[in-house]
Design a protein around this motif. Structure first.
Motif, PDB file in Angstrom:
ATOM      1  N   PRO A 252      19.783  -1.477 -15.280  1.00 38.14           N
ATOM      2  CA  PRO A 252      18.086  -2.230 -15.200  1.00 38.14           C
ATOM      3  C   PRO A 252      18.018  -3.397 -16.190  1.00 38.14           C
ATOM      4  CG  PRO A 252      18.211   0.338 -15.355  1.00 38.14           C
ATOM      5  CD  PRO A 252      19.549  -0.069 -15.657  1.00 38.14           C
ATOM      6  N   PHE A 253      17.643  -4.374 -15.398  1.00 39.17           N
ATOM      7  CA  PHE A 253      17.266  -5.393 -16.215  1.00 39.17           C
ATOM      8  C   PHE A 253      15.678  -5.374 -16.710  1.00 39.17           C
ATOM      9  CE2 PHE A 253      16.267  -6.890 -11.873  1.00 39.17           C
ATOM     10  CZ  PHE A 253      15.403  -7.660 -12.112  1.00 39.17           C
ATOM     11  N   LEU A 254      14.854  -4.262 -15.978  1.00 41.73           N
ATOM     12  CA  LEU A 254      13.306  -4.422 -16.301  1.00 41.73           C
ATOM     13  C   LEU A 254      13.133  -2.913 -17.024  1.00 41.73           C
ATOM     14  CD1 LEU A 254      12.088  -5.793 -12.881  1.00 41.73           C
ATOM     15  CD2 LEU A 254      12.093  -6.902 -15.175  1.00 41.73           C
ATOM     16  N   PRO A 255      12.339  -2.903 -17.769  1.00 40.69           N
ATOM     17  CA  PRO A 255      11.905  -1.482 -18.443  1.00 40.69           C
ATOM     18  C   PRO A 255      11.198  -0.506 -17.391  1.00 40.69           C
ATOM     19  CG  PRO A 255      10.032  -3.129 -18.850  1.00 40.69           C
ATOM     20  CD  PRO A 255      11.192  -4.125 -18.224  1.00 40.69           C
ATOM     21  N   LYS A 256      11.638   0.514 -17.372  1.00 44.08           N
ATOM     22  CA  LYS A 256      11.340   1.658 -16.646  1.00 44.08           C
ATOM     23  C   LYS A 256       9.720   1.614 -16.491  1.00 44.08           C
ATOM     24  CE  LYS A 256      12.127   6.438 -15.156  1.00 44.08           C
ATOM     25  NZ  LYS A 256      12.926   7.614 -15.805  1.00 44.08           N
ATOM     26  N   SER A 257       9.061   1.753 -15.069  1.00 43.37           N
ATOM     27  CA  SER A 257       7.625   1.440 -14.926  1.00 43.37           C
ATOM     28  C   SER A 257       7.354   2.278 -13.561  1.00 43.37           C
ATOM     29  CB  SER A 257       7.229   0.114 -15.031  1.00 43.37           C
ATOM     30  OG  SER A 257       6.020   0.051 -14.434  1.00 43.37           O
ATOM     31  N   ASP A 258       5.981   2.582 -13.475  1.00 42.08           N
ATOM     32  CA  ASP A 258       5.586   3.153 -12.243  1.00 42.08           C
ATOM     33  C   ASP A 258       5.618   1.839 -11.109  1.00 42.08           C
ATOM     34  OD1 ASP A 258       5.803   5.525 -13.023  1.00 42.08           O
ATOM     35  OD2 ASP A 258       3.574   5.623 -13.570  1.00 42.08           O
ATOM     36  N   ALA A 259       5.814   0.547 -11.656  1.00 46.62           N
ATOM     37  CA  ALA A 259       5.746  -0.605 -10.726  1.00 46.62           C
ATOM     38  C   ALA A 259       7.010  -0.141  -9.514  1.00 46.62           C
ATOM     39  CB  ALA A 259       5.904  -1.895 -11.402  1.00 46.62           C
TER      40      ALA A 259
END
Length: 304
Positions: A252-259
């Motif tokens: 994953p290149f983005l932080p884990k998020s509810d997004a």
């Protein structure tokens, strides 16, 4: 933001013993190569080669029917993953609908193949586009992306429905994501090619509103072909899951998020159903111009 990490990895450690290592990547590669082969044959100069390409397309349609039937026959989606939104309940019906469309398309393509074999002529087609029709390169791009798109959608549906504890769920996910990345690359290359090559004019017999609609559908198809894999990659990253290009693992290149929920709504529902609508309009429009309006030149811009 985490860095993008690319590494070779075993895709599914839970794959049963005796299976070919990375077999999901082998199958995906076979699908991609077959799509390219069919696209090349469909635009071959010799009518027998084009008939072979059409026959292979028909077999692919029947293969989809058998594939769906095999998965549905396992019973694994009788108790699917918990529905995230009410529209998830539509997925079995969508699969059955796709099976019916694939079967009917296969029958139609066999008829077309027979006609090509008995009444086809040599196709004098240049590599680049002409004012009245697309060239061989554009046509191969078109049919390769179309075939891969047809395979990408159901692999995603299966991956989203098959329960987490079923070993081949991961394999479907790998196939889905790999085809998505390949499609994204093909679309970008195709856009570059379109920029460097003449764009054929629309059939002069089309009404102004039909020309505008055809142009709008064409643009929307390109937007969707880019948006679907991109939103899928972003959704997966926000969810904390890895993506794959064959055996290459993309962390994953983005932080884990509810997004991921918002991106998932776009990727799995809004864009997916837009694809069905726009693709259906594209196909039905072409068939209408050819069989009802008798605009033979309209469909011959991309099909011979």
């Amino acid at each position: 933001m985490t860095l993008l990490i690319v590494q070779a990895t075993a895709v599914s450690p839970s794959t049963p013993d005796g299976w070919l290592p990375h077999f999901e990547s082998v199958i995906t590669l076979a699908i991609i190569m077959t799509a390219f082969l069919i696209a090349w044959l469909l635009n071959h100069a010799k009518p027998k080669a084009r008939a072979l390409g059409t026959s292979l397309s028909a077999l692919a349609c029947f293969g989809i029917v058998a594939w769906f039937g095999a998965v549905l026959g396992t019973g694994v989606i009788q108790n699917p993953k918990e529905f995230q939104v009410p529209m998830d309940a539509w997925k079995p019906a969508l699969l059955w609908m796709q099976m019916i469309v694939a079967f009917c398309s296969g029958l139609f393509l066999l008829i077309v193949a027979n006609r090509q074999l008995n009444h086809g002529s040599v196709l004098d087609l240049p590599s680049k586009n002409e004012a009245s029709r697309y060239g061989r390169v554009s046509r191969i791009f078109h049919w390769t992306t179309a075939i891969l798109f047809i395979f990408m959608i159901p692999t995603g549906i299966f991956a989203s429905m098959i329960p987490e504890n079923v070993w081949f769920r991961t394999e479907y996910s790998v196939m889905h994501k790999t085809i998505g990345f390949i499609l994204l690359g093909l679309v970008i290359i195709r856009l570059i090619w379109n920029h460097r090559s003449t764009r054929p004019t629309l059939d002069h017999s089309l009404k102004p509103k039909e020309r505008k609609l055809a142009h709008s559908v064409h643009i929307l198809m390109y937007i969707l072909m880019i948006a679907v894999p991109v939103t899928g990659y972003v959704m997966t990253s926000f969810h904390g899951y890895a993506s794959y290009i064959f055996t290459l693992k993309l962390e994953p290149f983005l932080p884990k998020s509810d997004a991921y929920i918002i991106w998932g709504l776009f990727h799995k529902y809004l864009l997916q159903y837009l694809v069905y609508i726009i693709l259906g309009a594209h196909v039905l429009g072409a068939l209408k111009h050819h069989f009802i309006d008798k605009h033979a030149d309209a469909i011959k811009r991309m099909v011979s």
